[in-house]
Design a protein around this motif. Sequence first.
Motif, PDB file in Angstrom:
ATOM      1  N   TYR A   1      -6.116  -1.447  -1.369  1.00  0.00           N
ATOM      2  CA  TYR A   1      -6.040  -0.015  -1.203  1.00  0.00           C
ATOM      3  C   TYR A   1      -5.804   0.735  -2.471  1.00  0.00           C
ATOM      4  O   TYR A   1      -6.508   1.880  -2.116  1.00  0.00           O
ATOM      5  CB  TYR A   1      -4.157  -0.063  -0.779  1.00  0.00           C
TER       6      TYR A   1
ATOM      7  N   GLU B   1       0.921  -1.289  -0.033  1.00  0.00           N
ATOM      8  CA  GLU B   1      -0.083   0.032  -0.005  1.00  0.00           C
ATOM      9  C   GLU B   1       0.985   1.212   0.100  1.00  0.00           C
ATOM     10  O   GLU B   1       1.920   1.080   0.547  1.00  0.00           O
ATOM     11  CB  GLU B   1      -0.934   0.120   1.348  1.00  0.00           C
TER      12      GLU B   1
ATOM     13  N   THR C   1      -2.832  -4.788  -1.302  1.00  0.00           N
ATOM     14  CA  THR C   1      -2.340  -3.593  -2.354  1.00  0.00           C
ATOM     15  C   THR C   1      -3.479  -3.460  -3.261  1.00  0.00           C
ATOM     16  O   THR C   1      -3.686  -2.248  -3.441  1.00  0.00           O
ATOM     17  CB  THR C   1      -1.375  -4.171  -3.054  1.00  0.00           C
TER      18      THR C   1
END
Length: 321
Positions: free
Chosen positions: A302, A174, A299
């Motif tokens: 995010y 992130e 990830t």
Amino acid sequence: MQNVLVTGGAGFIGSHLVPHLLALGHQVTVLDDLSNGREENIPSEAEFIKMDICNEKITGVMQKKKFDSIIHLAGQTAVSESLKDPIMDEKLNIEGMINILRSACQTGVARIIFSSTAAAYGNNENLPLRESALATPLSFYGLSKVTAEKYIRLYHDYFGIDYIIFRFANVYGERQGDGGEGGVISIFAKQIANDQDIAVFGDGGQTRDFIYAGDISSGLGQALVTDNTNDTYNLSTYTQTSLKQLITLFGNIAHKNFSIKYTKARSGDIYHSMLDNTKAIEKLDWHMHTSLSEGLNKTFAYFKKVKAEAHQCGDISGDIK
């Protein structure tokens, strides 16, 4: 617990590291010029000093704060940028390193922990790469990091400052930007979240050792307390993943089919990379805890959230910039 300075602590890896150090009970000061980092990445419990690592006033800061250790993350991290502007790369990664070392030695800092790179090894096909492998970087970025490593070792020899050098595999997670060595994951995540085609440099068969930023942070935390100093360690997953495999994993996570556009490979990029992490496991008692699938899920979630927030704030396209 220690009084720790984190240079570049407002950046991507810093945004994972600083909260981790605070949770461990350390006192943390972040030094960052915000050229790439963001002030909102810094927890309120950490002190923030806006300053360039080449600024000679750093000595005064260190004298006042009396740091026990420095974790040096700040620097130029993109192979492509180093080829475009090698003077800038040298200034940040070598001159900046020397300024930090000089100030640390003058103010009694006991230990420096440095974020180096898998790019130090160059296009070495004898995988997995161990720390003893010859450093033969292909890019100015890799060269500047290897040169900084040598300065650290000589500063230890001449002035006695302890060190740990980490050669990171391809870090992702992130808050990552498009640059740097692991940036392909953030690029893919943004493209998929924006319903765009996937752009791949080269044929997609090139492999990387992708490691989640949270696992990097735990390694940096271990480096503060270990007695096994004055050495170089790989932080990696000890696993190769090709870009084609990465795209397949993203497709499973996003439940999408997307087109792939292949373009010319970039100069200075190596084709295969995988680092042996045995030494860090055995001597630092470090372990990675995040699988690639789990890290990619975090990830992608995010970047989906960033897209949704941008849309709510009135960005007509909603595209993640």
